[in-house]
Design a protein around this motif. Structure first.
Motif, PDB file in Angstrom:
ATOM      1  N   THR A  39     -44.573 -54.344  81.726  1.00 49.27           N
ATOM      2  CA  THR A  39     -44.542 -55.780  81.465  1.00 49.27           C
ATOM      3  C   THR A  39     -44.861 -56.043  79.994  1.00 49.27           C
ATOM      4  O   THR A  39     -45.579 -55.278  79.351  1.00 49.27           O
ATOM      5  N   VAL A  40     -44.321 -57.123  79.489  1.00 48.19           N
ATOM      6  CA  VAL A  40     -44.558 -57.523  78.104  1.00 48.19           C
ATOM      7  C   VAL A  40     -45.018 -58.973  78.115  1.00 48.19           C
ATOM      8  O   VAL A  40     -44.388 -59.827  78.740  1.00 48.19           O
ATOM      9  N   THR A  41     -46.113 -59.233  77.407  1.00 49.68           N
ATOM     10  CA  THR A  41     -46.698 -60.569  77.360  1.00 49.68           C
ATOM     11  C   THR A  41     -46.858 -61.008  75.916  1.00 49.68           C
ATOM     12  O   THR A  41     -47.348 -60.243  75.084  1.00 49.68           O
ATOM     13  N   GLU A  42     -46.447 -62.248  75.634  1.00 49.17           N
ATOM     14  CA  GLU A  42     -46.668 -62.789  74.293  1.00 49.17           C
ATOM     15  C   GLU A  42     -48.106 -63.281  74.181  1.00 49.17           C
ATOM     16  O   GLU A  42     -48.629 -63.939  75.080  1.00 49.17           O
ATOM     17  N   CYS A  43     -48.721 -62.966  73.067  1.00 46.48           N
ATOM     18  CA  CYS A  43     -50.069 -63.472  72.761  1.00 46.48           C
ATOM     19  C   CYS A  43     -49.882 -64.836  72.103  1.00 46.48           C
ATOM     20  O   CYS A  43     -49.687 -64.920  70.898  1.00 46.48           O
TER      21      CYS A  43
END
Length: 165
Positions: A27-31
């Protein structure tokens, strides 16, 4: 003195992107809330193996200002809850997005994550309203598969230089 080759690559059309999917467990999450300490940590975590050190020795206030600007975005990749990599996008002129930093944590290299994470970075760059070009640079000190991965995703070399290490 030792030398390195630096390649500058670009993508001028989103249709040039030859995307690879992220694995389902990745998974990839934007900060969305900038945190300078997090960016510094990610830079060291991913970059230590590639001798990324120029930011650690430079003006920390300038680095912090860039990270906290509206022209900068950070994304963290996770595999089974662990940080597996990250990328930063930077677009100070409102149209040219640089994939400023991109990489995997050392123990996640070789697991097939690089192409999918790069594709995600490219997608995020093109989805940033107003983007007309996505670019990055890499060098001969990077992972041996880095340049090939960039080219397989649709980037083309527009400049090359030899520089001291």
């Amino acid at each position: 003195m030792a030398e390195q080759t630096i390649w500058y690559l670009e993508m001028r059309d989103p249709d040039a992107h030859r995307a690879r999917a992220l694995p389902e467990t990745f998974t990839v999450t934007e900060c969305e809330i900038p945190q300078f300490a997090l960016n510094r940590f990610l830079y060291e975590l991913v970059g230590a193996q590639w001798q990324w050190d120029e930011k650690l020795e430079g003006d920390q206030n300038a680095w912090r200002a860039m990270i906290e600007s509206d022209a900068h975005r950070t994304f963290v990749a996770y595999y089974r809850g662990a940080i597996a990599g990250y990328f930063e996008l930077y677009r100070p002129d409102g149209i040219n997005v640089e994939i400023l930093y991109f990489g995997l944590v050392e123990n996640f290299i070789g697991m097939g994550f690089g192409a999918g994470l790069l594709s995600h970075a490219i997608d995020q760059a093109w989805r940033w309203t107003g983007t007309e070009r996505v670019w990055l640079h890499t060098c001969s000190l990077d992972h041996p598969a880095a340049l090939e991965n960039y080219q397989k995703r649709g980037f083309t070399i527009y400049d090359e230089e030899i520089a001291p290490c």
